[in-house]
Design a protein around this motif. Structure first.
Motif, PDB file in Angstrom:
ATOM      1  N   MET A 243      -5.488 -53.045   2.867  1.00  0.00           N
ATOM      2  CA  MET A 243      -6.512 -53.808   3.604  1.00  0.00           C
ATOM      3  C   MET A 243      -7.908 -53.409   3.147  1.00  0.00           C
ATOM      4  SD  MET A 243      -5.674 -51.730   7.046  1.00  0.00           S
ATOM      5  CE  MET A 243      -4.081 -51.210   6.435  1.00  0.00           C
ATOM      6  N   ALA A 244      -8.905 -54.224   3.569  1.00  0.00           N
ATOM      7  CA  ALA A 244     -10.304 -53.933   3.236  1.00  0.00           C
ATOM      8  C   ALA A 244     -11.099 -53.821   4.526  1.00  0.00           C
ATOM      9  CB  ALA A 244     -10.873 -55.064   2.380  1.00  0.00           C
ATOM     10  N   ASN A 245     -12.246 -53.162   4.433  1.00  0.00           N
ATOM     11  CA  ASN A 245     -13.189 -53.201   5.552  1.00  0.00           C
ATOM     12  C   ASN A 245     -13.643 -54.656   5.688  1.00  0.00           C
ATOM     13  OD1 ASN A 245     -16.123 -53.476   6.371  1.00  0.00           O
ATOM     14  ND2 ASN A 245     -15.722 -51.386   7.058  1.00  0.00           N
ATOM     15  N   LYS A 246     -13.570 -55.212   6.886  1.00  0.00           N
ATOM     16  CA  LYS A 246     -13.792 -56.654   7.050  1.00  0.00           C
ATOM     17  C   LYS A 246     -15.266 -57.049   6.836  1.00  0.00           C
ATOM     18  CE  LYS A 246     -12.518 -60.567   9.894  1.00  0.00           C
ATOM     19  NZ  LYS A 246     -12.640 -61.403   8.684  1.00  0.00           N
ATOM     20  N   ASP A 247     -16.201 -56.228   7.280  1.00  0.00           N
ATOM     21  CA  ASP A 247     -17.616 -56.562   7.067  1.00  0.00           C
ATOM     22  C   ASP A 247     -17.940 -56.606   5.578  1.00  0.00           C
ATOM     23  OD1 ASP A 247     -18.126 -56.794   9.716  1.00  0.00           O
ATOM     24  OD2 ASP A 247     -18.874 -54.734   9.958  1.00  0.00           O
ATOM     25  N   PHE A 248     -17.403 -55.613   4.860  1.00  0.00           N
ATOM     26  CA  PHE A 248     -17.598 -55.576   3.402  1.00  0.00           C
ATOM     27  C   PHE A 248     -17.012 -56.848   2.786  1.00  0.00           C
ATOM     28  CE2 PHE A 248     -14.567 -54.680  -0.130  1.00  0.00           C
ATOM     29  CZ  PHE A 248     -15.462 -54.693  -1.187  1.00  0.00           C
ATOM     30  N   TYR A 249     -15.772 -57.171   3.169  1.00  0.00           N
ATOM     31  CA  TYR A 249     -15.079 -58.326   2.587  1.00  0.00           C
ATOM     32  C   TYR A 249     -15.815 -59.626   2.921  1.00  0.00           C
ATOM     33  CZ  TYR A 249     -11.368 -61.628   1.458  1.00  0.00           C
ATOM     34  OH  TYR A 249     -10.656 -62.685   0.930  1.00  0.00           O
ATOM     35  N   ASP A 250     -16.191 -59.768   4.183  1.00  0.00           N
ATOM     36  CA  ASP A 250     -16.866 -61.009   4.603  1.00  0.00           C
ATOM     37  C   ASP A 250     -18.197 -61.201   3.888  1.00  0.00           C
ATOM     38  OD1 ASP A 250     -14.783 -61.627   6.249  1.00  0.00           O
ATOM     39  OD2 ASP A 250     -15.754 -60.964   8.114  1.00  0.00           O
ATOM     40  N   GLY A 251     -18.830 -60.108   3.490  1.00  0.00           N
ATOM     41  CA  GLY A 251     -20.131 -60.194   2.823  1.00  0.00           C
ATOM     42  C   GLY A 251     -20.044 -60.502   1.331  1.00  0.00           C
ATOM     43  N   LEU A 252     -18.819 -60.583   0.806  1.00  0.00           N
ATOM     44  CA  LEU A 252     -18.676 -60.819  -0.641  1.00  0.00           C
ATOM     45  C   LEU A 252     -18.827 -62.294  -0.995  1.00  0.00           C
ATOM     46  CD1 LEU A 252     -15.516 -58.626  -1.357  1.00  0.00           C
ATOM     47  CD2 LEU A 252     -17.871 -58.093  -2.030  1.00  0.00           C
ATOM     48  N   LYS A 253     -19.181 -62.550  -2.263  1.00  0.00           N
ATOM     49  CA  LYS A 253     -19.211 -63.933  -2.772  1.00  0.00           C
ATOM     50  C   LYS A 253     -17.765 -64.440  -2.836  1.00  0.00           C
ATOM     51  CE  LYS A 253     -21.318 -62.750  -6.557  1.00  0.00           C
ATOM     52  NZ  LYS A 253     -21.839 -62.629  -7.874  1.00  0.00           N
TER      53      LYS A 253
END
Ligand code: 6CS
Length: 341
Positions: A243-253
């Protein structure tokens, strides 16, 4: 301007453009951090390095992988991921179950089939796995990328026990989620929750009498040296999740989100090939390394006695997770039925 000087000028421009492009790429290139719970060459490590390979071959990003112990125990790497210090974590439901009670579903005994190809089909096709679990992880700030099986659980004990009665007073180490303790109580044993780092020592000093894990881990961690009686009960699969940190993931292009999803799929395909046959290879290595080891495969009658204890664990799961957990369990069972058709 002579044709030679025109050429020189053009070469100068393109060299400049190339340098500018490279600079822009390196500005966009990130160094992501990924931690997992195992050692070099173990299943989670193979998954992590395949994930890294895909990311690095298909982008300018790099991925730094941290193995067990480099950043602490399983719960530590989860905390670091939720805090955004790490971008990715591979944590098993055995530990995540304390944070997301529904993840304990994997510890209802005899829910999963024993046949590996059915298990793999289930992980590929299941709505519970691929649609319902991502929502539960998202509620805890985590973007679930992939759930995957590592191997069937095998119990190791100080004696080759074949009945729930034989489990009486056996202190069995379990991962730290409450449902797994219920499973071992139902099996007649005394569950002892411990983080991984304490297991070998606790077996060596007879603080505990046994534990459960997939056979590759029993081999790679040398558990058979201190807990030599292997008991194949067929009661479940060790499952894990990346899994990924969701804030990090959501902030990606979008292109980076796709890169990560594709990397997770790529690593999944590699891992299911990797685990096929791994258990038999690991058992052969154990048997070559030790003459103290015994192997007991429970027969159908013996399995029946353990299986008879499963409904009380299922009931506990519903008590712990409520209506939502019951719906998940129904979906899980439906998905299993679908792949077994
Ligand atoms: O038993 C454990 O805690 C460990 N078992 C495996 C197969 N992987 C990581 C986990 O921490």
């Amino acid at each position: 301007m002579s044709s030679m000087s025109k050429l020189k000028k053009l070469a100068g421009i393109s060299a400049f453009a190339f340098a500018a492009m490279t600079a822009a790429n390196s500005v966009n290139a990130a160094n992501w951090r990924y931690a997992h719970e195992e050692y070099e060459g173990d299943v989670q490590d193979v998954y992590a390095y395949k994930f890294k390979e895909y990311i690095e071959e298909n982008s300018d990003h790099t991925l730094q992988v941290y193995r067990f112990g480099e950043l602490g125990e399983s719960d530590d790497i989860m905390e670091q991921t939720q805090a955004g210090i790490l971008n990715f974590v591979n944590q098993s439901p055995g530990f995540t179950g304390a944070l997301i009670p529904e993840a304990q579903i994997f510890f209802i005994p005899y829910l999963m089939p024993t046949d590996i190809s059915t298990v793999i089909d289930f992980f590929r096709e299941s709505k519970a796995i691929n649609e319902d679990f991502p929502k539960l992880y998202a509620d805890k700030g985590l973007e679930l990328l992939q759930m995957y099986p590592e191997g069937e659980f095998v119990i190791t004990l100080d004696e080759p026990v074949t009945t729930p009665e034989g489990m009486k007073n056996k202190k069995i180490r379990v991962m730290t989620n409450p449902l797994l303790s219920e499973t071992y109580s139902a099996f007649g044993a005394t569950p002892t929750p411990l983080p991984w780092g304490e297991v070998y020592g606790a077996l060596q000093t007879n603080m505990i009498n046994g534990q459960e894990n997939p056979i590759f881990w029993i081999e790679s961690g040398g558990l058979y040296e201190v807990s030599p009686n292997l008991i194949y009960t067929g009661h479940g699969w060790f499952t894990t999740a990346a899994m990924a940190n969701k804030d990090f993931y959501d902030g990606l292009k979008d292109e980076d989100k796709k890169l990560i999803q594709d990397a997770a799929d790529y690593a999944f395909e590699k891992i299911i090939t990797h685990i096929d046959g791994l258990a038999d290879e690991a058992l052969a290595k154990i048997q070559a390394a030790s003459d103290k080891v015994t192997v007991t495969r429970l027969n159908e009658e013996q399995i029946k006695a353990f299986k008879a204890r499963a409904p009380q664990v299922e009931k506990k799961f519903i008590e712990m997770t409520g209506k939502g957990g019951e719906q998940l369990l129904n979906q899980f069972k439906k998905d299993l039925k679908d792949v077994q058709k």
